[in-house]
Motif scaffolding. Structure first.
Motif, PDB file in Angstrom:
ATOM      1  N   LEU A   1       0.822  -1.213   0.000  1.00  0.00           N
ATOM      2  CA  LEU A   1       0.000   0.000   0.000  1.00  0.00           C
ATOM      3  C   LEU A   1       0.852   1.256   0.000  1.00  0.00           C
ATOM      4  N   THR A   2       1.904   1.262   0.798  1.00  0.00           N
ATOM      5  CA  THR A   2       2.751   2.461   0.858  1.00  0.00           C
ATOM      6  C   THR A   2       3.534   2.651  -0.439  1.00  0.00           C
ATOM      7  N   GLU A   3       3.936   1.543  -1.084  1.00  0.00           N
ATOM      8  CA  GLU A   3       4.694   1.641  -2.335  1.00  0.00           C
ATOM      9  C   GLU A   3       3.810   2.123  -3.485  1.00  0.00           C
ATOM     10  N   LEU A   4       2.522   1.802  -3.443  1.00  0.00           N
ATOM     11  CA  LEU A   4       1.614   2.254  -4.496  1.00  0.00           C
ATOM     12  C   LEU A   4       1.645   3.773  -4.642  1.00  0.00           C
ATOM     13  N   ALA A   5       1.801   4.457  -3.522  1.00  0.00           N
ATOM     14  CA  ALA A   5       1.774   5.919  -3.544  1.00  0.00           C
ATOM     15  C   ALA A   5       3.100   6.521  -3.986  1.00  0.00           C
ATOM     16  N   SER A   6       4.179   5.748  -3.913  1.00  0.00           N
ATOM     17  CA  SER A   6       5.487   6.337  -4.180  1.00  0.00           C
ATOM     18  C   SER A   6       6.176   5.796  -5.430  1.00  0.00           C
ATOM     19  N   LYS A   7       5.905   4.561  -5.813  1.00  0.00           N
ATOM     20  CA  LYS A   7       6.603   3.956  -6.942  1.00  0.00           C
ATOM     21  C   LYS A   7       5.772   4.052  -8.223  1.00  0.00           C
ATOM     22  N   ASN A   8       6.474   4.262  -9.319  1.00  0.00           N
ATOM     23  CA  ASN A   8       5.825   4.334 -10.628  1.00  0.00           C
ATOM     24  C   ASN A   8       6.494   3.300 -11.534  1.00  0.00           C
ATOM     25  N   ILE A   9       5.882   2.120 -11.609  1.00  0.00           N
ATOM     26  CA  ILE A   9       6.445   1.031 -12.393  1.00  0.00           C
ATOM     27  C   ILE A   9       5.730   0.959 -13.744  1.00  0.00           C
ATOM     28  N   SER A  10       6.483   0.890 -14.813  1.00  0.00           N
ATOM     29  CA  SER A  10       5.925   0.721 -16.153  1.00  0.00           C
ATOM     30  C   SER A  10       6.986   0.105 -17.041  1.00  0.00           C
ATOM     31  N   ILE A  11       6.586  -0.432 -18.161  1.00  0.00           N
ATOM     32  CA  ILE A  11       7.542  -1.014 -19.116  1.00  0.00           C
ATOM     33  C   ILE A  11       8.465   0.072 -19.653  1.00  0.00           C
ATOM     34  N   ASP A  12       7.900   1.249 -19.911  1.00  0.00           N
ATOM     35  CA  ASP A  12       8.711   2.373 -20.393  1.00  0.00           C
ATOM     36  C   ASP A  12       9.832   2.729 -19.423  1.00  0.00           C
ATOM     37  N   ASN A  13       9.532   2.679 -18.129  1.00  0.00           N
ATOM     38  CA  ASN A  13      10.520   3.057 -17.113  1.00  0.00           C
ATOM     39  C   ASN A  13      11.604   1.998 -16.928  1.00  0.00           C
ATOM     40  N   GLY A  14      11.405   0.833 -17.516  1.00  0.00           N
ATOM     41  CA  GLY A  14      12.409  -0.220 -17.436  1.00  0.00           C
ATOM     42  C   GLY A  14      12.477  -0.915 -16.102  1.00  0.00           C
ATOM     43  N   ASN A  15      11.521  -0.690 -15.207  1.00  0.00           N
ATOM     44  CA  ASN A  15      11.566  -1.299 -13.873  1.00  0.00           C
ATOM     45  C   ASN A  15      10.462  -2.341 -13.675  1.00  0.00           C
TER      46      ASN A  15
ATOM     47  N   SER B   1       0.770   8.523  -7.455  1.00  0.00           N
ATOM     48  CA  SER B   1       1.483   9.189  -8.552  1.00  0.00           C
ATOM     49  C   SER B   1       0.507   9.720  -9.592  1.00  0.00           C
ATOM     50  N   GLY B   2       0.969  10.729 -10.333  1.00  0.00           N
ATOM     51  CA  GLY B   2       0.126  11.343 -11.356  1.00  0.00           C
ATOM     52  C   GLY B   2      -0.292  10.365 -12.433  1.00  0.00           C
ATOM     53  N   ALA B   3       0.619   9.489 -12.857  1.00  0.00           N
ATOM     54  CA  ALA B   3       0.312   8.510 -13.905  1.00  0.00           C
ATOM     55  C   ALA B   3      -0.799   7.565 -13.462  1.00  0.00           C
ATOM     56  N   ALA B   4      -0.701   7.119 -12.190  1.00  0.00           N
ATOM     57  CA  ALA B   4      -1.724   6.210 -11.673  1.00  0.00           C
ATOM     58  C   ALA B   4      -3.052   6.930 -11.472  1.00  0.00           C
ATOM     59  N   ARG B   5      -2.997   8.172 -11.003  1.00  0.00           N
ATOM     60  CA  ARG B   5      -4.220   8.946 -10.774  1.00  0.00           C
ATOM     61  C   ARG B   5      -5.029   9.107 -12.059  1.00  0.00           C
ATOM     62  N   THR B   6      -4.347   9.389 -13.153  1.00  0.00           N
ATOM     63  CA  THR B   6      -5.069   9.599 -14.415  1.00  0.00           C
ATOM     64  C   THR B   6      -5.724   8.318 -14.921  1.00  0.00           C
ATOM     65  N   GLN B   7      -5.244   7.166 -14.461  1.00  0.00           N
ATOM     66  CA  GLN B   7      -5.797   5.893 -14.907  1.00  0.00           C
ATOM     67  C   GLN B   7      -6.926   5.391 -14.015  1.00  0.00           C
ATOM     68  N   ILE B   8      -6.800   5.587 -12.687  1.00  0.00           N
ATOM     69  CA  ILE B   8      -7.735   4.883 -11.800  1.00  0.00           C
ATOM     70  C   ILE B   8      -8.546   5.777 -10.858  1.00  0.00           C
ATOM     71  N   ILE B   9      -8.272   7.088 -10.859  1.00  0.00           N
ATOM     72  CA  ILE B   9      -9.080   7.972  -9.991  1.00  0.00           C
ATOM     73  C   ILE B   9      -9.816   9.040 -10.799  1.00  0.00           C
ATOM     74  N   ASP B  10      -9.090   9.857 -11.532  1.00  0.00           N
ATOM     75  CA  ASP B  10      -9.688  11.022 -12.212  1.00  0.00           C
ATOM     76  C   ASP B  10     -10.854  10.678 -13.148  1.00  0.00           C
ATOM     77  N   PRO B  11     -10.808   9.569 -13.900  1.00  0.00           N
ATOM     78  CA  PRO B  11     -11.947   9.282 -14.787  1.00  0.00           C
ATOM     79  C   PRO B  11     -13.209   8.842 -14.055  1.00  0.00           C
ATOM     80  N   TYR B  12     -13.103   8.497 -12.755  1.00  0.00           N
ATOM     81  CA  TYR B  12     -14.222   7.865 -12.065  1.00  0.00           C
ATOM     82  C   TYR B  12     -14.653   8.592 -10.797  1.00  0.00           C
ATOM     83  N   LEU B  13     -13.901   9.616 -10.391  1.00  0.00           N
ATOM     84  CA  LEU B  13     -14.282  10.393  -9.210  1.00  0.00           C
ATOM     85  C   LEU B  13     -13.842  11.832  -9.414  1.00  0.00           C
TER      86      LEU B  13
END
Length: 791
Positions: A117-131, A559-571
């Motif tokens: 839960l704590t990492e969800l707010a701080s880490k931004n994992i994606s294929i583009d980021n290579g992590n 993170s901003g990337a996650a917010r645009t995917q799972i919060i902003d479109p629905y709340l």
């Protein structure tokens, strides 16, 4: 009229100059002619839900995006495949009107590797980021509440590429203001000054739409060119509402040109076979083309756009104008054969004088039939009603002006003796005499069968069925629908709950129940809501939902990337709304839009307990359903009103209640017959097929007026009903037969179209014409022989 024809025939030089000036003005407007397949043509103009939908789009963004399905044979996340996708994405971004491209490369991942839960707010994992762990990433894409059956298919072989196009804020504001004012106009809330402002605004929005449509078509062409370069390592299909509207315009344009030319060619061959004379081919064809081109110029001059509904106006006007000119030619040839020594100018004038009244009456009744479209509340349907009303008027005027002018310039034609007893029409007269009573029994059976079919009529059509399975648009929509979570969006918006959601556990449970219920329905594909975030958080917390304290921390720090995917479109905390987006599977053969919406609303209000005024169903699915239901109510239920109007016109024309009643009975059959066939064959009514009723009525009453008008003339010779029937069949019956066969074969050409509504339109219009001909050459004379009305 006598003075008018004297001027036309004796001053034909002046007449033709004036005529060419008027025709030239409108024909020069044709380059401004426009087509429109935008979402405006799919919604009800006075729909209150439209205003709400526009506000939702303003808050959450438009659903007008493109989707490319990216299908691979092997591993979607293989290095060479990811490199291919990255290059593809880069090239897509170079297209000028592309605002953003979303792929599996750039979206945030939550289980690759799993985050706390704590990492969800701080880490931004994606294929583009290579992590990202690619093995875990593939599994996440296939099982994630957010991405499975949405961004990636459940088998992991197909991925979606979402392309957001650049918008024009000025255009959007003008369109929204126009929609708001249209609703106010429907509620009689606008002043005279505001009505004038709305007219000006509508013209501006039309210009905006043209500019946007041209730009959109260019953008889609560039995207398709880019797609063509990357088919080596992936199966690619383009989808999305902008692509659908652009392709529909392409289909309309193609059909308008190809089938109009085909209709002209076929009519030319048929006229040559019937009349065996060059002038009797060129004059009707020339007048028909001139009339259709003039109306095209009128539309361009008025700024009216042709839509899916009115796309066949050109072919319709060709055949309706041809109908008038064939009647003129047949009557001219009859008069010339009966009195070969008659003065040429007198012959032309007599033809016009004898045919003016029946042709004028047929035009008026046709206008009345198309007038039934004016009460639909759907702007493109209303416009089609006006188009055809103006068009048939132009057809009448031009036929009665051009025919005498051209004939006056030509030498008197030598009419070879021809047999007026055409085998088919004479046989129909004989059949009516011998088997008329059997015909009445067949009539009752037909009415009964048609009534059964009409009772089964519906408007529950599938948009995907508009296109043949062999077309790219059908294949792309089918793949996206089955593999990537559905096509047509349905939205549910809850008011004033956004802030409470983070603190109220009962509310979160209710939203979860609704989400799960929607996900369980056969008609639905992917369901996304703020509950999707809860499911992701539960995965990160040993399948246990976090409490309100942790939710607020995550909400503020994610993170901003996650917010645009799972919060902003629905709340939306600004509007206080919670929003659910459900994509509906159009490939589901059991889909019934109205029933689905009602079922969902019932569950939310009765089973969960939300008051009906605290939530709203919206989206294109709702707007389209509202339009179809309105169309069904306004058209099917007002056919009786249309026949009542035509009956009143018959009273004026025939000056006999009995004769008017006899005339209306057989002309109810083509319309009932067509609707009955559609119901029995489970062919739903849509924006195009709904107009066939009006066309069938118009065609039927035209034949009835011509036949009864001639019957009245012939009856005066010997007062013998039976002999009059045979003479009428062998005179006006010829013109009716020639016209109907020519028009029928012309419309059957539309069966070759790639656009399914055009096929239905062509086939059913042809059936309507043949049934109208048979009804007016069998049932109508039988009723006259049986009742023997005073004539």
């Amino acid at each position: 009229m006598k003075y008018f024809y004297n001027f036309v025939l004796k001053k034909s030089g002046y007449s033709i100059v004036l005529l060419l000036f008027v025709l030239g003005f409108f024909i020069l407007q044709i380059p401004n002619f426009q087509l429109d397949a935008s979402s405006d043509s799919l919604v009800l103009e006075g729909d209150n839900n439209l205003r709400y939908y526009e506000n939702i789009k303003k808050n959450y963004g438009s659903d007008d995006y493109l989707i490319i399905s990216y299908q691979v044979k092997d591993n979607l996340l293989a290095p060479e495949q990811l490199e291919h996708l990255a290059r593809f994405r880069k090239d897509l971004k170079t297209v000028d009107q592309v605002k953003a491209v979303t792929t599996i490369l750039d979206v945030p991942l939550f289980q690759s590797p799993p985050l706390s839960l704590t990492e969800l707010a701080s880490k931004n994992i994606s294929i583009d980021n290579g992590n990202a762990n690619l093995v875990l990433a593939l599994e996440e894409f296939k099982t994630s509440p957010l991405y499975a059956d949405n961004l990636v298919s459940k088998d992991g072989k197909t991925s979606a590429i979402l392309i957001t196009l650049k918008g024009n804020e000025v255009f959007a504001q003008r369109r929204q203001k126009r929609n708001t004012m249209r609703i106010q106009r429907a509620n009689n809330e606008l002043s005279t000054e505001e009505l004038t402002q709305l007219i000006s605004l509508e013209k501006q929005v039309l210009q905006d739409a043209t500019t946007q449509s041209d730009l959109q078509a260019k953008t889609i062409a560039e995207i398709r060119t880019t797609i063509g370069k990357y088919r080596d390592k992936a199966g690619l299909f383009l989808g999305g509402l902008p692509m659908i509207t652009t392709d529909i315009i392409s289909y309309i344009s193609s059909d308008l040109v190809v089938f109009s030319i085909a209709v002209i060619g076929l009519m030319t061959l048929i006229l040559a076979f019937i009349f065996k004379g060059i002038r009797w081919v060129l004059i009707p064809i020339g007048i028909s083309i001139t009339g259709a081109l003039t109306m095209t110029g009128v539309l361009a001059f008025l700024g009216w756009k042709v839509t899916v509904i009115s796309s066949n106006f050109f072919s319709l006007l060709l055949v309706m104008t041809l109908s008038v000119t064939i009647h003129l030619v047949v009557r001219y040839r009859e008069l010339a054969q009966n009195d070969p020594d008659l003065d040429y100018i007198t012959l032309i004038k007599t033809t016009l004088e004898q045919m003016l009244k029946p042709c004028l009456f047929t035009t008026l009744t046709t206008i009345a039939a198309f007038g039934s479209l004016l009460i639909s509340g759907i702007r493109p349907v209303i416009d089609f009603g006006w188009m055809m009303s103006i068009g048939v008027t132009i057809a009448l005027v031009l036929s009665f002006i051009i025919f005498p002018i051209i004939m006056s310039f030509l030498p008197k034609a030598k009419i070879q003796t021809f047999n007026t007893e055409l085998g088919i029409t004479n046989s129909l007269a004989s059949f009516t005499e011998k088997f008329g009573n059997h015909l009445l029994i067949v009539l009752v059976l037909f009415i009964g069968i048609s009534a059964v079919g009409i009772s089964k009529l519906s408007v529950e059509n599938r948009f995907i069925d508009y296109f043949k399975e062999s077309t790219e648009i059908n294949q792309g929509l089918t793949l996206i629908d089955k593999k990537l979570g559905g096509t047509i969006p349905l939205e549910i918006v809850f008011d004033d709950l956004a802030e409470d959601y983070w603190y109220d556990e009962d509310l979160r449970v209710d939203i979860h129940k609704i989400h799960q219920y929607l996900d369980s329905l056969n008609e639905t594909g992917k369901v996304l809501s703020i509950d999707t975030l809860m499911q992701i958080l539960a995965q990160a917390n040993d399948n246990t939902l976090p409490n309100g304290f942790f939710l607020n921390i995550i909400k503020n720090q994610i993170s901003g990337a996650a917010r645009t995917q799972i919060i902003d479109p629905y709340l939306s905390e600004d509007s206080g709304q919670l929003r659910m987006v459900i994509r509906i599977r159009e490939t589901n053969t059991e889909l019934k839009r109205a029933a689905l919406i009602e079922k969902i609303e019932h569950f939310i209000s009765k089973d969960i307990g939300f008051k009906k005024d605290t939530f709203h169903t919206t989206g294109m699915l709702v707007l389209y359903n509202n339009m179809l239901q309105s169309l069904f109510d306004s058209q099917i239920k007002t056919i009786a009103v249309v026949f009542a109007m035509i009956f009143i016109m018959f009273l004026f024309i025939f000056k006999s209640f009995t004769l008017s009643l006899l005339a209306i009975i057989p002309n109810m059959l083509p319309s009932l017959f067509i609707l009955g066939i559609m119901g029995l064959m489970n062919i739903p009514l849509d924006l195009m097929t709904i107009t066939i009723s009006a066309i069938a009525i118009g065609i039927g009453v035209d034949n009835a007026i011509h036949y009864i008008h001639r019957f009245q003339e012939e009856f005066q010779k010997d007062k013998d009903y039976l002999a009059t029937m045979y003479r009428s069949h062998n005179s006006i019956g010829l013109a009716m037969f020639y016209t109907s066969i020519t028009v029928t074969l012309g419309f059957l050409i539309l069966a070759l179209s790639n656009f399914i509504p055009s096929i239905y339109f062509g086939v059913f219009t042809a059936i309507a014409m043949i049934s109208a001909l048979l009804a007016n050459l069998t049932l109508l004379p039988k009723l006259i022989l049986m009742v023997k009305p005073k004539i």
